[in-house]
Design a protein around this motif. Structure first.
Motif, PDB file in Angstrom:
ATOM      1  N   ARG A 119     -12.594   0.819   7.737  1.00  0.00           N
ATOM      2  CA  ARG A 119     -13.600   0.357   8.707  1.00  0.00           C
ATOM      3  C   ARG A 119     -13.147  -0.912   9.434  1.00  0.00           C
ATOM      4  NH1 ARG A 119     -16.102  -1.739  11.846  1.00  0.00           N
ATOM      5  NH2 ARG A 119     -18.329  -2.091  12.153  1.00  0.00           N
ATOM      6  N   TYR A 120     -12.496  -1.843   8.699  1.00  0.00           N
ATOM      7  CA  TYR A 120     -12.213  -3.167   9.284  1.00  0.00           C
ATOM      8  C   TYR A 120     -10.731  -3.425   9.545  1.00  0.00           C
ATOM      9  CZ  TYR A 120     -17.052  -4.184   8.168  1.00  0.00           C
ATOM     10  OH  TYR A 120     -18.418  -4.142   8.117  1.00  0.00           O
ATOM     11  N   GLY A 121      -9.860  -2.604   9.008  1.00  0.00           N
ATOM     12  CA  GLY A 121      -8.441  -2.815   9.255  1.00  0.00           C
ATOM     13  C   GLY A 121      -7.866  -4.041   8.562  1.00  0.00           C
ATOM     14  N   VAL A 122      -8.493  -4.470   7.462  1.00  0.00           N
ATOM     15  CA  VAL A 122      -7.950  -5.594   6.700  1.00  0.00           C
ATOM     16  C   VAL A 122      -7.386  -5.045   5.380  1.00  0.00           C
ATOM     17  CG1 VAL A 122      -8.437  -7.812   5.609  1.00  0.00           C
ATOM     18  CG2 VAL A 122      -9.643  -7.172   7.708  1.00  0.00           C
ATOM     19  N   ASP A 123      -6.146  -5.383   5.133  1.00  0.00           N
ATOM     20  CA  ASP A 123      -5.416  -4.893   3.967  1.00  0.00           C
ATOM     21  C   ASP A 123      -6.173  -5.195   2.670  1.00  0.00           C
ATOM     22  OD1 ASP A 123      -3.041  -4.145   2.368  1.00  0.00           O
ATOM     23  OD2 ASP A 123      -2.939  -6.302   1.994  1.00  0.00           O
ATOM     24  N   ARG A 124      -6.260  -4.204   1.811  1.00  0.00           N
ATOM     25  CA  ARG A 124      -7.036  -4.362   0.572  1.00  0.00           C
ATOM     26  C   ARG A 124      -6.483  -5.463  -0.334  1.00  0.00           C
ATOM     27  NH1 ARG A 124      -6.790   1.466  -1.866  1.00  0.00           N
ATOM     28  NH2 ARG A 124      -6.687   1.947   0.346  1.00  0.00           N
ATOM     29  N   HIS A 125      -5.180  -5.696  -0.262  1.00  0.00           N
ATOM     30  CA  HIS A 125      -4.612  -6.722  -1.156  1.00  0.00           C
ATOM     31  C   HIS A 125      -5.004  -8.132  -0.718  1.00  0.00           C
ATOM     32  CE1 HIS A 125      -2.050  -3.085  -1.456  1.00  0.00           C
ATOM     33  NE2 HIS A 125      -2.328  -3.282  -2.727  1.00  0.00           N
ATOM     34  N   ILE A 126      -5.171  -8.319   0.585  1.00  0.00           N
ATOM     35  CA  ILE A 126      -5.694  -9.603   1.077  1.00  0.00           C
ATOM     36  C   ILE A 126      -7.141  -9.785   0.613  1.00  0.00           C
ATOM     37  CG2 ILE A 126      -6.522 -10.733   3.189  1.00  0.00           C
ATOM     38  CD1 ILE A 126      -3.662 -11.328   2.861  1.00  0.00           C
ATOM     39  N   LEU A 127      -7.942  -8.753   0.757  1.00  0.00           N
ATOM     40  CA  LEU A 127      -9.345  -8.846   0.329  1.00  0.00           C
ATOM     41  C   LEU A 127      -9.435  -9.129  -1.167  1.00  0.00           C
ATOM     42  CD1 LEU A 127     -10.827  -5.867   2.368  1.00  0.00           C
ATOM     43  CD2 LEU A 127     -11.113  -8.320   2.824  1.00  0.00           C
ATOM     44  N   VAL A 333      -3.749 -17.472  -1.446  1.00  0.00           N
ATOM     45  CA  VAL A 333      -4.299 -16.161  -1.087  1.00  0.00           C
ATOM     46  C   VAL A 333      -3.164 -15.230  -0.628  1.00  0.00           C
ATOM     47  CG1 VAL A 333      -5.748 -14.946   0.597  1.00  0.00           C
ATOM     48  CG2 VAL A 333      -6.606 -17.004  -0.545  1.00  0.00           C
ATOM     49  N   ALA A 334      -2.294 -15.751   0.233  1.00  0.00           N
ATOM     50  CA  ALA A 334      -1.221 -14.926   0.785  1.00  0.00           C
ATOM     51  C   ALA A 334      -0.281 -14.424  -0.314  1.00  0.00           C
ATOM     52  CB  ALA A 334      -0.436 -15.740   1.819  1.00  0.00           C
ATOM     53  N   LEU A 335       0.154 -15.356  -1.170  1.00  0.00           N
ATOM     54  CA  LEU A 335       1.127 -14.974  -2.203  1.00  0.00           C
ATOM     55  C   LEU A 335       0.481 -14.106  -3.276  1.00  0.00           C
ATOM     56  CD1 LEU A 335       3.046 -18.378  -2.447  1.00  0.00           C
ATOM     57  CD2 LEU A 335       3.804 -16.259  -1.329  1.00  0.00           C
TER      58      LEU A 335
END
Ligand code: CA
Length: 418
Positions: A119-127, A333-335
């Motif tokens: 739905r949002y195009g945000v990678d699940r690992h970031i979430l 968060v990124a790493l």
């Protein structure tokens, strides 16, 4: 988890330091104008809430007999002096237990993650990384030692932190609106409207105004429930990131591998170059999959100087910083997102032998840079972009590698330089 939940989404924290929470200025003993007593401040808050469409009876019921929470002020004032190395902060949040818990959650909630991603195009690992860093995947929400009534916390801050009173007052009004408009599932929340000491709420720690703007009802039960609905919390986080400019399929960037000889001044944090241009300078991503497009631009940073790891940051990294403006936070968060995906850790280690400067030493460094004509943007004991820029200019002027890294050796150098 022993540390308090930090302020979450939308929290305008200090910029790019290891101190994650704001340094709050509590009124000096005899300033002018005088700090109003809590009672009169409380009355002002009620009147302000009414101007923000909060019904008077609700504002009275929530605030009229409220007392300040001394633990909230203690938490707010204790954060600023706590200085530890960047890598200590990152590794406290990225450890084998956290990675394992995150991968378990990714498996348990696979359907939800897939739906939110679609739905949002945000990678699940970031979430998942936000979820882990903000609340240990919801575990802290059950910890009575860190969960507090939001209205009391925000009223305490609105009256006890004059320097940021308008911010806290607006967040308090937003919290009262949430109650007035019956948006929170209070029937599922025995503690009422709860959050961190700074008023950040739910699985991914939304401030009330952020909830008002970006929380969504993803599971379709009619409530925007970021406290007990994982689908709502994850979709709300994705919505927040998209609203702040997250670009699907771009990722945050990658650790960067530098050539043996490298001009550190190129890592100025602000000049984007295409991956092709970086490669021409001898810089390559440790994780090439982070750059599906060679034309994609990235900036280079050296958060621990030339002897530590370098990072190529895509525009999405700036969106992570919108959640919390501390570089240590965004890197964590990124790493963590990379580790949850199954990627290995950093290729290059941190300079663990370095001693971190104290706040006093940082102020001394800034003062000495200013005296020598290098503008740091003030003397606040926080090493932000302006101070690093001033440092690079100083380093260049004395023939040092201009990596903008403030360590004890650099402070000694500037102390010995006329
Ligand atoms: Ca819902």
């Amino acid at each position: 988890m022993s540390r308090p939940i930090r302020p979450g989404a939308g929290f305008r924290s200090v910029v790019l330091t290891c101190a994650m929470a704001p340094t709050l200025a509590i009124a000096a003993p005899d300033p002018t104008p005088p700090t109003p007593s809590f009672e009169s401040c409380r009355t002002d808050l009620i009147n302000f809430a009414i101007t923000q469409a909060v019904p008077q009876d609700l504002a009275d019921a929530q605030l009229a007999n409220l007392t300040p929470d001394p633990d909230v002020l203690a938490a707010a004032t204790s954060q600023g002096e706590f200085v530890r190395p960047l890598w200590d902060y990152i590794e406290a949040s990225i450890n084998p237990a956290r990675i394992e818990a995150g991968q378990r959650k990714l498996a348990e909630q696979a359907e939800t993650f897939a739906a939110v991603e679609a739905r949002y195009g945000v990678d699940r690992h970031i979430l998942a990384a936000f979820w882990g860093v903000e609340s240990s995947f919801g575990a802290v929400l059950d910890n009575p030692a860190v969960v507090k009534p939001v209205v009391r916390s925000l009223a305490t801050l609105a009256c006890g932190d004059p320097a940021r009173a308008p911010y806290w007052r607006n967040e308090l009004a937003a919290a009262l609106q949430i109650l007035a408009w019956n948006q929170a599932p209070l029937d599922r929340m025995p503690g009422g409207l709860t959050g961190s000491w700074a008023g950040a709420m739910g699985h991914t720690q939304f401030m009330p105004s952020v909830y008002q703007r970006d929380a969504v009802d993803f599971d379709g039960d009619g409530r925007r429930d970021i406290w007990t609905s994982v689908p709502d919390a994850l979709a709300s986080t994705a919505q927040y990131l998209r609203a702040n400019g997250w670009k699907p399929d771009e990722g945050w960037g990658s650790e960067a591998l530098l050539p043996g000889t490298f001009d550190a001044a190129l890592a100025d944090e602000t000049t984007p170059r295409s991956l092709t241009a970086w490669r021409a300078l001898g810089v390559r991503p440790a994780r090439p999959s982070a750059f599906p497009d060679e034309a994609g631009e990235a900036t280079l940073i050296l958060p621990a100087g030339l002897r530590g790891p370098a990072f190529l940051l895509r525009p999405n990294f700036a969106v992570i910083l919108r959640y919390n403006t501390a570089l240590a936070y965004a890197l964590t968060v990124a790493l963590l997102s990379d580790r949850l995906r199954g990627d290995p850790g950093l290729v290059r280690d941190w300079p663990r032998g370095d001693r971190v400067l104290t706040s006093d030493e940082r102020r001394d460094l800034q003062t000495r840079l200013m005296e020598r004509g290098f503008a740091t943007g003030g003397v606040d004991g926080k090493i932000g972009p302006k101070t690093r820029s001033a440092l690079r200019a100083f380093q260049g002027s004395v023939g040092l590698p201009a990596d903008g890294y403030a360590d004890a050796a650099l402070l000694e150098r500037i102390r010995g330089t006329p």
